[in-house]
Structures are given as C-alpha cells and as structure tokens.
Design a protein around this motif. Structure first.
Motif, PDB file in Angstrom:
ATOM      1  N   GLY A  88      -8.845  77.186   0.324  1.00  0.00           N
ATOM      2  CA  GLY A  88      -7.805  77.625  -0.574  1.00  0.00           C
ATOM      3  C   GLY A  88      -7.260  78.957  -0.107  1.00  0.00           C
ATOM      4  N   LYS A  89      -7.122  79.882  -1.047  1.00  0.00           N
ATOM      5  CA  LYS A  89      -6.613  81.199  -0.694  1.00  0.00           C
ATOM      6  C   LYS A  89      -7.627  81.953   0.163  1.00  0.00           C
ATOM      7  CE  LYS A  89      -3.678  81.822  -4.767  1.00  0.00           C
ATOM      8  NZ  LYS A  89      -3.415  82.673  -5.959  1.00  0.00           N
ATOM      9  N   PRO A  90      -7.144  82.832   1.035  1.00  0.00           N
ATOM     10  CA  PRO A  90      -8.068  83.644   1.836  1.00  0.00           C
ATOM     11  C   PRO A  90      -8.982  84.469   0.932  1.00  0.00           C
ATOM     12  CG  PRO A  90      -5.842  83.781   2.723  1.00  0.00           C
ATOM     13  CD  PRO A  90      -5.733  83.056   1.417  1.00  0.00           C
ATOM     14  N   SER A  91     -10.259  84.473   1.240  1.00  0.00           N
ATOM     15  CA  SER A  91     -11.236  85.226   0.463  1.00  0.00           C
ATOM     16  C   SER A  91     -11.570  86.532   1.181  1.00  0.00           C
ATOM     17  CB  SER A  91     -12.506  84.400   0.276  1.00  0.00           C
ATOM     18  OG  SER A  91     -13.137  84.176   1.528  1.00  0.00           O
ATOM     19  N   ALA A  92     -12.308  87.392   0.491  1.00  0.00           N
ATOM     20  CA  ALA A  92     -12.735  88.654   1.101  1.00  0.00           C
ATOM     21  C   ALA A  92     -13.619  88.385   2.324  1.00  0.00           C
ATOM     22  CB  ALA A  92     -13.483  89.496   0.076  1.00  0.00           C
ATOM     23  N   LYS A 131      -2.051  80.721   8.206  1.00  0.00           N
ATOM     24  CA  LYS A 131      -0.667  81.151   7.990  1.00  0.00           C
ATOM     25  C   LYS A 131      -0.588  82.671   7.862  1.00  0.00           C
ATOM     26  CE  LYS A 131       3.358  80.337   5.055  1.00  0.00           C
ATOM     27  NZ  LYS A 131       3.674  81.764   4.861  1.00  0.00           N
ATOM     28  N   LEU A 132      -1.555  83.267   7.150  1.00  0.00           N
ATOM     29  CA  LEU A 132      -1.572  84.715   6.976  1.00  0.00           C
ATOM     30  C   LEU A 132      -1.658  85.433   8.320  1.00  0.00           C
ATOM     31  CD1 LEU A 132      -1.834  87.270   5.184  1.00  0.00           C
ATOM     32  CD2 LEU A 132      -4.311  86.844   5.146  1.00  0.00           C
ATOM     33  N   ILE A 133      -2.574  84.988   9.179  1.00  0.00           N
ATOM     34  CA  ILE A 133      -2.773  85.636  10.476  1.00  0.00           C
ATOM     35  C   ILE A 133      -1.552  85.452  11.373  1.00  0.00           C
ATOM     36  CG2 ILE A 133      -4.186  85.656  12.577  1.00  0.00           C
ATOM     37  CD1 ILE A 133      -6.545  84.731  10.818  1.00  0.00           C
ATOM     38  N   LEU A 134      -0.987  84.261  11.363  1.00  0.00           N
ATOM     39  CA  LEU A 134       0.179  84.011  12.212  1.00  0.00           C
ATOM     40  C   LEU A 134       1.425  84.728  11.685  1.00  0.00           C
ATOM     41  CD1 LEU A 134      -0.404  80.255  13.107  1.00  0.00           C
ATOM     42  CD2 LEU A 134      -0.881  82.291  14.485  1.00  0.00           C
ATOM     43  N   ASP A 135       1.489  84.965  10.382  1.00  0.00           N
ATOM     44  CA  ASP A 135       2.570  85.790   9.828  1.00  0.00           C
ATOM     45  C   ASP A 135       2.444  87.228  10.345  1.00  0.00           C
ATOM     46  OD1 ASP A 135       3.732  83.768   8.455  1.00  0.00           O
ATOM     47  OD2 ASP A 135       3.058  84.378   6.470  1.00  0.00           O
ATOM     48  N   ILE A 136       1.214  87.729  10.371  1.00  0.00           N
ATOM     49  CA  ILE A 136       0.967  89.083  10.892  1.00  0.00           C
ATOM     50  C   ILE A 136       1.374  89.147  12.362  1.00  0.00           C
ATOM     51  CG2 ILE A 136      -0.838  90.768  11.439  1.00  0.00           C
ATOM     52  CD1 ILE A 136      -2.325  89.715   8.933  1.00  0.00           C
ATOM     53  N   LYS A 137       1.014  88.111  13.110  1.00  0.00           N
ATOM     54  CA  LYS A 137       1.372  88.050  14.531  1.00  0.00           C
ATOM     55  C   LYS A 137       2.892  88.058  14.707  1.00  0.00           C
ATOM     56  CE  LYS A 137       1.360  84.684  18.311  1.00  0.00           C
ATOM     57  NZ  LYS A 137       2.709  84.100  18.090  1.00  0.00           N
ATOM     58  N   ALA A 138       3.592  87.291  13.868  1.00  0.00           N
ATOM     59  CA  ALA A 138       5.055  87.237  13.972  1.00  0.00           C
ATOM     60  C   ALA A 138       5.674  88.598  13.674  1.00  0.00           C
ATOM     61  CB  ALA A 138       5.599  86.183  13.003  1.00  0.00           C
ATOM     62  N   ASN A 139       5.132  89.321  12.699  1.00  0.00           N
ATOM     63  CA  ASN A 139       5.640  90.660  12.373  1.00  0.00           C
ATOM     64  C   ASN A 139       5.433  91.626  13.530  1.00  0.00           C
ATOM     65  OD1 ASN A 139       6.595  90.160   9.743  1.00  0.00           O
ATOM     66  ND2 ASN A 139       4.539  90.343   8.892  1.00  0.00           N
ATOM     67  N   ASN A 176      -4.851  80.341  15.043  1.00  0.00           N
ATOM     68  CA  ASN A 176      -4.812  78.899  15.284  1.00  0.00           C
ATOM     69  C   ASN A 176      -6.194  78.263  15.245  1.00  0.00           C
ATOM     70  OD1 ASN A 176      -1.991  78.479  15.633  1.00  0.00           O
ATOM     71  ND2 ASN A 176      -2.106  79.439  17.646  1.00  0.00           N
ATOM     72  N   GLY A 177      -7.228  79.075  15.412  1.00  0.00           N
ATOM     73  CA  GLY A 177      -8.587  78.525  15.376  1.00  0.00           C
ATOM     74  C   GLY A 177      -9.184  78.496  13.993  1.00  0.00           C
ATOM     75  N   HIS A 178      -8.486  79.022  12.992  1.00  0.00           N
ATOM     76  CA  HIS A 178      -9.044  79.064  11.643  1.00  0.00           C
ATOM     77  C   HIS A 178      -8.880  77.725  10.940  1.00  0.00           C
ATOM     78  CE1 HIS A 178     -10.413  80.866   7.917  1.00  0.00           C
ATOM     79  NE2 HIS A 178     -10.601  82.002   8.566  1.00  0.00           N
ATOM     80  N   GLU A 179      -9.910  77.299  10.227  1.00  0.00           N
ATOM     81  CA  GLU A 179      -9.873  76.002   9.557  1.00  0.00           C
ATOM     82  C   GLU A 179      -9.122  76.046   8.232  1.00  0.00           C
ATOM     83  OE1 GLU A 179     -13.825  74.587   9.125  1.00  0.00           O
ATOM     84  OE2 GLU A 179     -14.134  74.275  11.284  1.00  0.00           O
ATOM     85  N   LYS A 180      -9.025  77.221   7.624  1.00  0.00           N
ATOM     86  CA  LYS A 180      -8.346  77.328   6.331  1.00  0.00           C
ATOM     87  C   LYS A 180      -6.854  77.572   6.574  1.00  0.00           C
ATOM     88  CE  LYS A 180     -10.514  79.365   2.990  1.00  0.00           C
ATOM     89  NZ  LYS A 180     -11.110  80.395   2.096  1.00  0.00           N
ATOM     90  N   PRO A 181      -5.980  76.673   6.137  1.00  0.00           N
ATOM     91  CA  PRO A 181      -4.547  76.793   6.434  1.00  0.00           C
ATOM     92  C   PRO A 181      -3.912  78.059   5.874  1.00  0.00           C
ATOM     93  CG  PRO A 181      -4.957  75.072   4.806  1.00  0.00           C
ATOM     94  CD  PRO A 181      -6.277  75.444   5.367  1.00  0.00           C
ATOM     95  N   ALA A 182      -4.332  78.485   4.671  1.00  0.00           N
ATOM     96  CA  ALA A 182      -3.750  79.705   4.093  1.00  0.00           C
ATOM     97  C   ALA A 182      -4.088  80.920   4.949  1.00  0.00           C
ATOM     98  CB  ALA A 182      -4.261  79.894   2.664  1.00  0.00           C
TER      99      ALA A 182
END
Length: 409
Positions: free
Chosen positions: A64-68, A106-114, A97-103
């Motif tokens: 689900g959502k990214p956890s701590a 997406k968070l990490i790849l958004d950071i990469k895009a920024n 891309n190696g993370h199993e949790k889609p949220a």
C-alpha cells in the motif's frame, strides 16, 4: 536471470516485460512508463530487445502506501549504492525499479525525475512531506552542503531503523494489556448474552429467591440484552469522539501524554522512550553538522510526547540566549541526572553527538528490557483480572445451586 527495468515517470501505469539482453540472455522486469511504446523504446536504449510487454495496474501488486520502514530501507539502499560510486540518478533508478511496492516505486522514480529536472535531492524529497519529514530533509541538505551525502544517508538509515524499532516496542507495550482487556470484555459479553440466560431458565424452577450477587448478574444480563445495540453505538461514538479530538486538540494530547507518563508500569517505559528519541535525534543532527539551536527544533518533534516536545522547545530558547544545553535540560526536571551529566561531558569535550548516541543506546536497551519485564509482570495481573471478571460471573451462576444443595442436605 537478470532483472532490470525501465525508468519511470510520474505516470502510474505498471508494466511487466520480458526480453533479451545484448548477450542473448533472457531478462525480465517491472517498470513504470507512460505507454508501452515508451517502455519498449527505453528498453532498447538499455540494450534490451523486448519480446513481451504486459500492462499491469499498480493495485495488482502487493503493498500500500510507503511506510516508515520502506523509507528507512530506501535510505540504506541509496547510501550503499552511492558509497559504491554509483551516480545518484542511476542509484534511484535501480532502487525504484527494484521495489516491489508500486507506491514506493512511484515515489522514488518521482524523486529521480525531479533530480533529472535540475532539483537537488533535498528539494525533491521535500515535495513529499507525507513520507519525508523536516528532519530527513534537513539532514539530506546538510549532507549535500558538506559533500558527504552518502555518509548522511547512512546515518539517516540508522536513525530511522532504530526509531522504528523503538516505536514497535512501545506499541507492543501498549497493545498487550489493551488486547487482553478487549478479550475479557468480549468473553463477558458472550456470557451475559448467551450463557447466563440459560442458567436463569434453570433458576426459575427453583421457586426461591436468588442470592443478591446472582440477581445482580442476571439484571446485568437483561440490561445488556435489551440495550446491547445502544451500548455498542455509544461505545463506538465515544471511541470516535476520543480519536477525533485527540487528533485535533493539542490540549487533549498534552493531557493524555502527561497522564501516560505517570501510569504505573507503562509510564516509565514512555519516559525512557522519549529520552531515547531525544538523544538519538540530537546525536544524528549534531553529527551532521546542524547547529544546535536549529537541531533542537527537529529534536522536539521527534520525542513522540508533547510534554518532552514543549520542554525541548523551551530548552531551544534557552540555548539560543547562551544557556548551556546541560543547564537547560536540568531546568526542565524531565531528564535523569545521568543523562544531564553525560550531555554536560559531551559539551565540555566537544563530543556531544557521541555522548548523545551513548545515551540513546542505553535507553533503547532499557526500553527493550522494560517491555519484556512488563509482559512478565502483567501476565499474573491479567490472570487475576480475568479471574475476577469471568470467574466472578461463573460463581454467581453456581451460588443458587450451592444454596439448593445445602437446603436439600
């Protein structure tokens, strides 16, 4: 079999793909991309000839959502890769891309895009305050300015791992008695609704007055049966109201936190946990080169208790006017003398971060031992409570039978 993936963007379309690399080896992976065509083009740029691309909605993946904990693992992975000499953008792509949790992906790849758009890492993560708090952002910014980002990321990962471990211990301390009492209430309700009416039918055949204790339990059974739904609605409403005002009223949270610090058994654990968080955060911030006054703001929010948070903010004001940290801590009356003296030694020797770390380690160990000790202490106490509640009701039901036996005898 290698697993690679294409770079993602702010789109939330998930793809599963298979292909062959330059050596003819089969490879597969999962990626975020704007479209299938964009993904195929990106794979070709990476030297992969895609043979199969399948759209997969993000919700079909686990999580689900990214956890701590996810954030802590992300920090550790990014620190490890950057320490190995892998560029930041590539590190983010590999981790994302190696993370199993889609949220989380997406968070990490958004950071990469920024970052690819020209932002720094701390500016990029600051756009996601739900997952990266001010403490995290400030430490990353300090690492970027000092040119030691991988070192700071490693410290952040250690900090996150230890604070999350501490939170789990606190939850364990609070969950155990709450769960047992909930079970006791459920058992009592079942007895009152289903078991006691059966005994009541039996008692009617005796033709004699019931003992006062038994009559009281029977009356309670009638009340629960006739007003059960109202009791449930009122209890649910009370719980909802409590949670609502707890989230929105700082005065209520302050009162609850202050009360919690004085609850027998649990109170000392909460005190030790607050001190551990205080010391761990102070150590991490100071080691990162953040000025003490500025660090105290983040330390206050990390204590996890409003009483300690407000005390830390008062300490910050005193330190800002030239007061020594040791004296400011002593003035609050919330820190044991040992902690104050260790902080004093750290100030005098210029090793405040190291002494704070030692305080944190000591109190984290103390919390661990206290939680285990509490479990051992509460077990007999809980047995007594269950015995009084459930056993008392059973005795009330058998009193008329004992009384009848004495009369017949």
């Amino acid at each position: 079999m290698a697993i690679t993936a294409a770079a993602g963007s702010k789109k939330d379309v998930q793809f599963l793909w298979e292909g062959k690399d330059k050596r003819g080896n089969k490879v597969r992976g999962r990626a975020l991309a704007a479209s299938e065509a964009a993904l195929r083009a990106d794979l070709r740029r990476q030297g992969v000839a895609p043979t199969r691309v399948k759209t997969q909605r993000a919700r079909a993946f686990s999580g689900g959502k990214p956890s701590a904990e996810d954030i802590a693992v992300f920090s550790r992975q990014l620190a490890t890769m950057m320490a190995a000499g892998i560029p930041m953008v590539q590190s983010l792509e590999i981790v994302g891309n190696g993370h199993e949790k889609p949220a989380m992906q997406k968070l990490i790849l958004d950071i990469k895009a920024n970052i690819e758009g020209g932002s720094t890492l701390h500016e990029s993560i600051a756009k996601h305050p739900l997952y990266f708090d001010d403490l995290f952002v400030n430490l990353v910014e300090a690492g970027e300015q000092a040119g030691a980002l991988e070192t700071l990321l490693d410290k952040i990962a250690t900090y996150k791992e230890k604070t999350e471990a501490l939170k789990k211990k606190i939850k364990k301390a609070l969950f155990y008695p709450t769960a047992v009492m909930a079970v006791a209430i459920i058992v009592m309700v079942i007895l009152l609704i289903f078991v006691i009416p059966q005994f009541e039918s039996l008692f009617k055949g005796f033709g004699a007055d019931l003992p006062a204790f038994t009559q009281m339990v029977v009356n309670l059974s009638h009340f629960v049966q006739h007003n059960g739904w109202w009791i449930l609605v009122l209890a649910g409403g009370a719980i909802y109201t409590f949670i609502y005002f707890k989230k929105r009223s700082r005065n209520m949270r302050r009162a609850l936190d202050r009360m919690l610090l004085h609850v027998p058994v649990i109170g000392p654990i909460m005190v030790k946990a607050a001190i551990a968080r205080f010391a761990r955060t102070l150590s991490t911030m100071f080691a990162a080169g953040v000025p003490l006054v500025e660090a105290m703001q983040s330390v206050a929010g990390a204590t996890g208790n409003i009483v300690y948070e407000e005390a830390t903010l008062r300490m910050k004001d005193e330190v800002a006017t030239g007061q020594r940290l040791q004296r400011a801590m002593d003035n609050t009356g919330l820190f044991p003398n040992m902690v104050v003296q260790m902080i004093a030694v750290g100030e005098e020797s210029g090793s405040l971060d190291q002494m704070s770390s030692k305080v944190a380690e000591f109190y984290e160990t103390e919390v661990d031992a206290a939680v285990d000790g509490m479990s051992s202490l509460l077990e007999p106490l809980i047995m007594v409570v269950l015995g009084v509640l459930v056993g008392g009701m059973v005795i009330a039901m058998y009193l008329p039978i004992f009384k009848l036996g004495q009369v017949v005898g």
